[in-house]
Design a protein around this motif. Structure first.
Motif, mmCIF file in Angstrom:
data_model
loop_
_atom_site.group_PDB
_atom_site.id
_atom_site.type_symbol
_atom_site.label_atom_id
_atom_site.label_comp_id
_atom_site.label_asym_id
_atom_site.label_seq_id
_atom_site.Cartn_x
_atom_site.Cartn_y
_atom_site.Cartn_z
ATOM 1 N N TYR A 27 0.833 -1.196 0.000
ATOM 2 C CA TYR A 27 0.000 0.000 0.000
ATOM 3 C C TYR A 27 0.870 1.250 0.000
ATOM 4 C CZ TYR A 27 -3.794 3.194 1.018
ATOM 5 O OH TYR A 27 -4.697 4.217 0.937
ATOM 6 N N SER A 28 0.540 2.189 -0.894
ATOM 7 C CA SER A 28 1.337 3.418 -1.011
ATOM 8 C C SER A 28 0.491 4.672 -0.913
ATOM 9 C CB SER A 28 2.084 3.419 -2.357
ATOM 10 O OG SER A 28 1.180 3.379 -3.456
ATOM 11 N N GLY A 29 -0.792 4.527 -0.603
ATOM 12 C CA GLY A 29 -1.680 5.678 -0.546
ATOM 13 C C GLY A 29 -1.740 6.313 0.831
ATOM 14 N N THR A 30 -2.694 7.231 0.983
ATOM 15 C CA THR A 30 -2.889 7.941 2.250
ATOM 16 C C THR A 30 -4.280 7.728 2.834
ATOM 17 O OG1 THR A 30 -3.578 9.936 1.049
ATOM 18 C CG2 THR A 30 -1.222 9.729 1.614
ATOM 19 N N GLU A 31 -5.189 7.139 2.059
ATOM 20 C CA GLU A 31 -6.569 6.995 2.527
ATOM 21 C C GLU A 31 -6.657 6.118 3.759
ATOM 22 O OE1 GLU A 31 -10.975 5.635 0.873
ATOM 23 O OE2 GLU A 31 -9.421 6.238 -0.537
ATOM 24 N N PHE A 32 -5.777 5.115 3.851
ATOM 25 C CA PHE A 32 -5.813 4.185 4.972
ATOM 26 C C PHE A 32 -4.696 4.493 5.970
ATOM 27 C CE2 PHE A 32 -8.501 2.144 1.977
ATOM 28 C CZ PHE A 32 -9.422 1.427 2.730
ATOM 29 N N GLY A 33 -4.696 5.724 6.459
ATOM 30 C CA GLY A 33 -3.875 6.130 7.584
ATOM 31 C C GLY A 33 -2.436 5.676 7.537
ATOM 32 N N ASP A 34 -2.052 4.848 8.512
ATOM 33 C CA ASP A 34 -0.639 4.466 8.661
ATOM 34 C C ASP A 34 -0.307 3.166 7.956
ATOM 35 O OD1 ASP A 34 -1.959 2.685 10.270
ATOM 36 O OD2 ASP A 34 -0.563 2.848 11.957
ATOM 37 N N TRP A 35 -1.088 2.759 6.968
ATOM 38 C CA TRP A 35 -0.832 1.498 6.269
ATOM 39 C C TRP A 35 0.283 1.614 5.244
ATOM 40 C CZ3 TRP A 35 -5.921 -1.505 4.837
ATOM 41 C CH2 TRP A 35 -6.688 -1.683 5.994
ATOM 42 N N LYS A 36 0.763 2.790 4.958
ATOM 43 C CA LYS A 36 1.738 2.975 3.888
ATOM 44 C C LYS A 36 2.956 2.080 4.106
ATOM 45 C CE LYS A 36 3.846 6.580 1.070
ATOM 46 N NZ LYS A 36 3.972 8.051 0.862
ATOM 47 N N GLY A 37 3.308 1.314 3.066
ATOM 48 C CA GLY A 37 4.437 0.396 3.138
ATOM 49 C C GLY A 37 4.070 -1.001 3.582
ATOM 50 N N ASP A 38 2.843 -1.181 4.095
ATOM 51 C CA ASP A 38 2.409 -2.511 4.524
ATOM 52 C C ASP A 38 1.983 -3.342 3.317
ATOM 53 O OD1 ASP A 38 2.813 -1.650 7.090
ATOM 54 O OD2 ASP A 38 0.683 -1.506 7.608
ATOM 55 N N ALA A 39 2.121 -4.654 3.433
ATOM 56 C CA ALA A 39 1.571 -5.562 2.437
ATOM 57 C C ALA A 39 0.118 -5.846 2.785
ATOM 58 C CB ALA A 39 2.354 -6.862 2.389
ATOM 59 N N ILE A 40 -0.746 -5.787 1.773
ATOM 60 C CA ILE A 40 -2.152 -6.148 1.933
ATOM 61 C C ILE A 40 -2.372 -7.412 1.111
ATOM 62 C CG2 ILE A 40 -4.523 -5.341 1.824
ATOM 63 C CD1 ILE A 40 -2.699 -3.574 3.520
ATOM 64 N N ILE A 41 -2.753 -8.492 1.784
ATOM 65 C CA ILE A 41 -2.874 -9.803 1.144
ATOM 66 C C ILE A 41 -4.332 -10.230 1.172
ATOM 67 C CG2 ILE A 41 -2.181 -12.231 1.252
ATOM 68 C CD1 ILE A 41 0.380 -11.276 2.681
ATOM 69 N N SER A 42 -4.893 -10.522 0.000
ATOM 70 C CA SER A 42 -6.246 -11.059 -0.053
ATOM 71 C C SER A 42 -6.198 -12.559 0.206
ATOM 72 C CB SER A 42 -6.891 -10.759 -1.407
ATOM 73 O OG SER A 42 -6.081 -11.223 -2.482
ATOM 74 N N GLY A 43 -7.272 -13.074 0.814
ATOM 75 C CA GLY A 43 -7.270 -14.479 1.198
ATOM 76 C C GLY A 43 -8.575 -15.181 0.875
ATOM 77 N N LEU A 44 -8.462 -16.449 0.484
ATOM 78 C CA LEU A 44 -9.636 -17.271 0.234
ATOM 79 C C LEU A 44 -10.123 -17.912 1.525
ATOM 80 C CD1 LEU A 44 -8.393 -18.949 -3.074
ATOM 81 C CD2 LEU A 44 -9.958 -17.015 -2.852
ATOM 82 N N GLN A 45 -9.222 -18.551 2.271
ATOM 83 C CA GLN A 45 -9.602 -19.163 3.535
ATOM 84 C C GLN A 45 -9.845 -18.115 4.620
ATOM 85 O OE1 GLN A 45 -10.665 -22.487 2.836
ATOM 86 N NE2 GLN A 45 -10.037 -22.658 4.959
ATOM 87 N N SER A 46 -9.047 -17.053 4.619
ATOM 88 C CA SER A 46 -9.218 -16.011 5.633
ATOM 89 C C SER A 46 -10.450 -15.160 5.362
ATOM 90 C CB SER A 46 -7.982 -15.123 5.689
ATOM 91 O OG SER A 46 -7.758 -14.487 4.440
ATOM 92 N N LYS A 47 -11.003 -15.253 4.151
ATOM 93 C CA LYS A 47 -12.217 -14.529 3.766
ATOM 94 C C LYS A 47 -12.111 -13.034 4.048
ATOM 95 C CE LYS A 47 -15.301 -18.497 3.957
ATOM 96 N NZ LYS A 47 -16.592 -19.049 4.418
#
Length: 347
Positions: free
Chosen positions: A274-294
């Motif tokens: 994530y490189s945006g600003t809309e989601f606060g302090d998430w910048k630089g974090d990996a966002i992983i979509s999941g099938l089992q984690s839903k």
């Protein structure tokens, strides 16, 4: 937005024939008819714009193709009712006319899996995630193990199964790839020993990261470094589906350890940094979509050390996540609903 689809396939259908679909979706949620001009396929996977898309309008699509004439290789090679099939990548020029109708011109296949595999119905694990290097010079992509358990195919350099690969955008092989010139090796190979890699992304530091599905347990998050061997199927953080243990990674075993792994599994399906600003302090974090984690799993890094810091429950199997130009997050649900959702933070 461009969205790829794979047609629903009945379990009893040994040789799917329906093609995948590429659609254009507007910000207002208007979904186009299937875009014409694609190469022959039996299902589309990832789609990426060329780094110079604004001037050349090239798009890249990974997909599955059947070839009844290909050599019969794989666990079900003796079953004459099943045709060989494999991962491939096409590229073509996208045009959108004044009415908003899109089409692909000059679609051509620039890469094909070697070898194609005769696999029983439901045997997936094609990989197929793509990403361009930060300088735009190279196309990196994943090729899954296709549920083949013969170590020589996943560990060997004469097969593209279970690999991360690097090519030029026209499909040619860079001369400085690590195995170019090695006897019996395929020159596009970058790393080996992977299972089913559905996430591939560069972070802001220019490091390439990948996630992959483990067997029964042991989903992995890996820093991808050329020539390294990530162990599958010789070692795994999980076990076989029947419960039989698999040797676990250990210091000094010659295999690259995962930066993080999950048991129970999350079944990671895509990943972005994530490189945006809309989601606060998430910048630089990996966002992983999941099938089992839903839902989404958020991972934070300290150098090359990774740690899960949050899960966002979306109540459905999530096939993909991407970041929009405005910093918003978009996710695709799996069938049967198959919804496209834009996520916003709750304050």
């Amino acid at each position: 937005m461009l969205i790829t689809e794979r047609p629903p396939t009945p379990a009893a259908l040994l040789n799917p024939i329906d093609p995948g679909r590429l659609r254009l979706v507007t910000q207002a949620g208007v979904v186009s008819a299937p875009i014409a001009g694609l190469s022959a396929n039996v299902g589309l996977l990832d789609v990426k714009l060329d780094p110079k898309y604004s001037s050349n309008h090239l798009v890249y699509i990974s997909f599955m193709e059947r070839d009844p004439t290909a050599p019969r290789v794989g666990r079900d090679a003796a079953d004459p009712a099943v045709d060989p099939a494999g991962l491939a990548i096409m590229r073509g020029t996208l045009s959108i006319d004044p009415t908003g109708t899109a089409s692909i011109a000059g679609a051509a296949v620039i890469w094909r899996q070697q070898p194609k595999i005769v696999s029983n119905p439901g045997s997936g694990e094609p990989g197929g995630r793509m990403t361009f290097s930060p300088d735009g010079k190279y196309l990196f992509f994943t090729s899954g193990d296709r549920q083949e358990f013969e170590p020589s195919r996943i560990q060997g350099l004469g097969s593209t199964l279970g690999k991360v690969l690097r090519i030029f955008p026209d499909g040619s092989i860079p001369s400085d790839n690590p195995f170019v010139g090695t006897a019996g090796a395929l020159g596009e190979i970058w790393t080996i020993g992977h299972r089913n890699q559905y996430g591939l992304a560069f972070n802001a530091a220019g490091e390439l990261w990948e996630n992959e599905m483990g067997p029964m347990g042991g989903d992995e998050l890996n820093l991808i470094e050329k020539t390294k061997n990530y162990g599958w199927p010789n070692v795994s953080y999980g076990d076989n589906y029947g419960g039989a243990p698999i040797t676990k990674p250990a210091a000094g075993d010659g295999y690259a350890p995962a930066a993080f792994w999950w048991t129970p599994v999350i079944a990671p399906s895509n990943m972005i940094f994530y490189s945006g600003t809309e989601f606060g302090d998430w910048k630089g974090d990996a966002i992983i979509s999941g099938l089992q984690s839903k839902g989404l799993v958020r991972v934070r890094f300290s150098g090359t050390t990774a740690k899960e810091v949050q899960r966002i429950d979306l109540g459905a199997r999530i096939r993909s996540v991407t970041q929009g130009p405005d910093g918003g997050l978009w996710v695709l649900e799996d069938q049967p609903a198959g919804r496209l959702l834009r996520l916003s933070p709750v304050f």
